[in-house]
Every structure is written in C-alpha cells, then in structure tokens.
Design an enzyme around this catalytic site. Sequence first.
Site, PDB file in Angstrom:
ATOM      1  N   GLU A 135       0.817  -1.203   0.000  1.00 56.79           N
ATOM      2  CA  GLU A 135       0.000   0.000   0.000  1.00 56.79           C
ATOM      3  C   GLU A 135       0.859   1.265   0.000  1.00 56.79           C
ATOM      4  O   GLU A 135       2.061   1.219   0.242  1.00 56.79           O
ATOM      5  CB  GLU A 135      -0.929   0.003   1.218  1.00 56.79           C
ATOM      6  CG  GLU A 135      -1.972  -1.088   1.152  1.00 56.79           C
ATOM      7  CD  GLU A 135      -2.937  -1.074   2.309  1.00 56.79           C
ATOM      8  OE1 GLU A 135      -3.934  -1.818   2.222  1.00 56.79           O
ATOM      9  OE2 GLU A 135      -2.741  -0.346   3.306  1.00 56.79           O
ATOM     10  N   ALA A 160       0.316   5.751   0.803  1.00 55.93           N
ATOM     11  CA  ALA A 160      -0.586   6.816   1.267  1.00 55.93           C
ATOM     12  C   ALA A 160      -1.363   7.427   0.105  1.00 55.93           C
ATOM     13  O   ALA A 160      -2.484   7.892   0.280  1.00 55.93           O
ATOM     14  CB  ALA A 160       0.196   7.902   2.003  1.00 55.93           C
ATOM     15  N   SER A 161      -0.791   7.391  -1.067  1.00 57.10           N
ATOM     16  CA  SER A 161      -1.503   7.779  -2.285  1.00 57.10           C
ATOM     17  C   SER A 161      -2.157   6.505  -2.806  1.00 57.10           C
ATOM     18  O   SER A 161      -1.572   5.756  -3.581  1.00 57.10           O
ATOM     19  CB  SER A 161      -0.518   8.351  -3.311  1.00 57.10           C
ATOM     20  OG  SER A 161      -1.181   8.607  -4.516  1.00 57.10           O
ATOM     21  N   TYR A 162      -3.365   6.225  -2.336  1.00 53.19           N
ATOM     22  CA  TYR A 162      -4.011   4.922  -2.523  1.00 53.19           C
ATOM     23  C   TYR A 162      -3.889   4.295  -3.921  1.00 53.19           C
ATOM     24  O   TYR A 162      -3.601   3.119  -4.017  1.00 53.19           O
ATOM     25  CB  TYR A 162      -5.488   4.979  -2.108  1.00 53.19           C
ATOM     26  CG  TYR A 162      -5.649   5.042  -0.613  1.00 53.19           C
ATOM     27  CD1 TYR A 162      -5.507   3.904   0.166  1.00 53.19           C
ATOM     28  CD2 TYR A 162      -5.918   6.243   0.019  1.00 53.19           C
ATOM     29  CE1 TYR A 162      -5.633   3.965   1.543  1.00 53.19           C
ATOM     30  CE2 TYR A 162      -6.047   6.309   1.398  1.00 53.19           C
ATOM     31  CZ  TYR A 162      -5.902   5.168   2.152  1.00 53.19           C
ATOM     32  OH  TYR A 162      -6.027   5.231   3.506  1.00 53.19           O
ATOM     33  N   CYS A 206      -1.746  -4.840  -5.619  1.00 51.29           N
ATOM     34  CA  CYS A 206      -2.261  -6.071  -5.029  1.00 51.29           C
ATOM     35  C   CYS A 206      -1.227  -7.191  -5.079  1.00 51.29           C
ATOM     36  O   CYS A 206      -0.320  -7.191  -5.915  1.00 51.29           O
ATOM     37  CB  CYS A 206      -3.516  -6.526  -5.770  1.00 51.29           C
ATOM     38  SG  CYS A 206      -4.885  -5.366  -5.703  1.00 51.29           S
ATOM     39  N   GLU A 264      -1.587 -10.345  -6.045  1.00 53.47           N
ATOM     40  CA  GLU A 264      -1.631 -11.148  -7.258  1.00 53.47           C
ATOM     41  C   GLU A 264      -0.837 -10.493  -8.382  1.00 53.47           C
ATOM     42  O   GLU A 264      -0.036 -11.141  -9.066  1.00 53.47           O
ATOM     43  CB  GLU A 264      -3.081 -11.365  -7.718  1.00 53.47           C
ATOM     44  CG  GLU A 264      -3.943 -12.089  -6.705  1.00 53.47           C
ATOM     45  CD  GLU A 264      -4.687 -11.181  -5.734  1.00 53.47           C
ATOM     46  OE1 GLU A 264      -5.794 -11.557  -5.311  1.00 53.47           O
ATOM     47  OE2 GLU A 264      -4.171 -10.089  -5.389  1.00 53.47           O
ATOM     48  N   CYS A 321      -9.510  -9.331  -6.801  1.00 52.65           N
ATOM     49  CA  CYS A 321     -10.301  -8.158  -7.172  1.00 52.65           C
ATOM     50  C   CYS A 321     -10.411  -8.070  -8.696  1.00 52.65           C
ATOM     51  O   CYS A 321      -9.759  -8.828  -9.429  1.00 52.65           O
ATOM     52  CB  CYS A 321      -9.662  -6.888  -6.596  1.00 52.65           C
ATOM     53  SG  CYS A 321      -8.154  -6.366  -7.455  1.00 52.65           S
TER      54      CYS A 321
END
Length: 160
Positions: A64, A66-68, A73, A75, A112
């Site tokens: 992850e 902070a800048s989403y 992911c 995978e 996802c």
Amino acid sequence: MKEVKIETTIFVYENLASLPADISFLMQKAIEARKRAYAPYSNFQVGAALLLDNDEIITGNNQENASYPSGLCAERTAIYYAGSQFPNAKIIKMAITAGSNNKLTNKPIPPCGACRQAIAEYEIKQESPIEIYFMGETGKVAKSNSLANLLPLVFDKSVL
C-alpha cells in the site's frame, strides 16, 4: 432480445488440510507472503504464490501507499515479477490468501477486478488456463480451473 445465461464452476475444499499436498505447500507460501504484506492503511493483508512450469515459485503481497492508487495487489505483484524474471514461463497454479487485522476472514476471498484482468492477460498470453485457489485466513478454500470462471466476459486484445 435474447437472454444469455452464464454459468461457472468452482470447487470448494473444506479447509487447508483437505488440499492436495502440492497445493497445500503453495498455499503455505502464499500465507507466508501475506504475513509480509505492507498494509498500514487498509489493515487487509493479501499473499499470493504462483507455480510456474519451470518449477519456480513466485510470491507477492499487497503493497500500500498513502496515495491509494499507487499501491499494488498481491496477485499483480507476483504476476508482474514472474513476467519480468521468467518471461517464457507459464503460470500453472496460483494460491491466494487474504486476512484482515480487524476481523477474522474465514471464507474464500477471490481476486479483485483489476487482478482478474491481469490474470486473464497472462492466461491469454500463455494460451493455457491458470488454476486459482483462494481462501481467507482460515476455512474453506475455493478452486477455479481457470480465470475464465471468475471473469467470463473478459476484455482482451481482440477488441483493440
């Protein structure tokens, strides 16, 4: 107008102990990867392990930021590494496990949408299906014989 029904088949194992030995080993690698995930924002850790046709096992976990949108992911981390380091190898099997630091995840958690699209790209590229096994932290393990079962109406290069 015509109705079109799309059906899919998923196989479900009762738990990790009921998996074949080779899949249990692959899932253990995914679990180890999940425990190394960097997920300080969502507190949702995912691990993936790939078995390649050259017998290499590649792992990945979610990373992850902070800048989403800048995170990645598990995978896709594993798939892109495999594609970078072993460009001619085929992905035979994939194991995925996901867990939350906030609650117990005890049902199968599939990839996802973005990861489904990435997996589809590699199935198409290698012209062979990828067996996908997925679970939470505990509980049942689902198996799909191909990404096509999880994303039946795939977007691919044929439309470009």
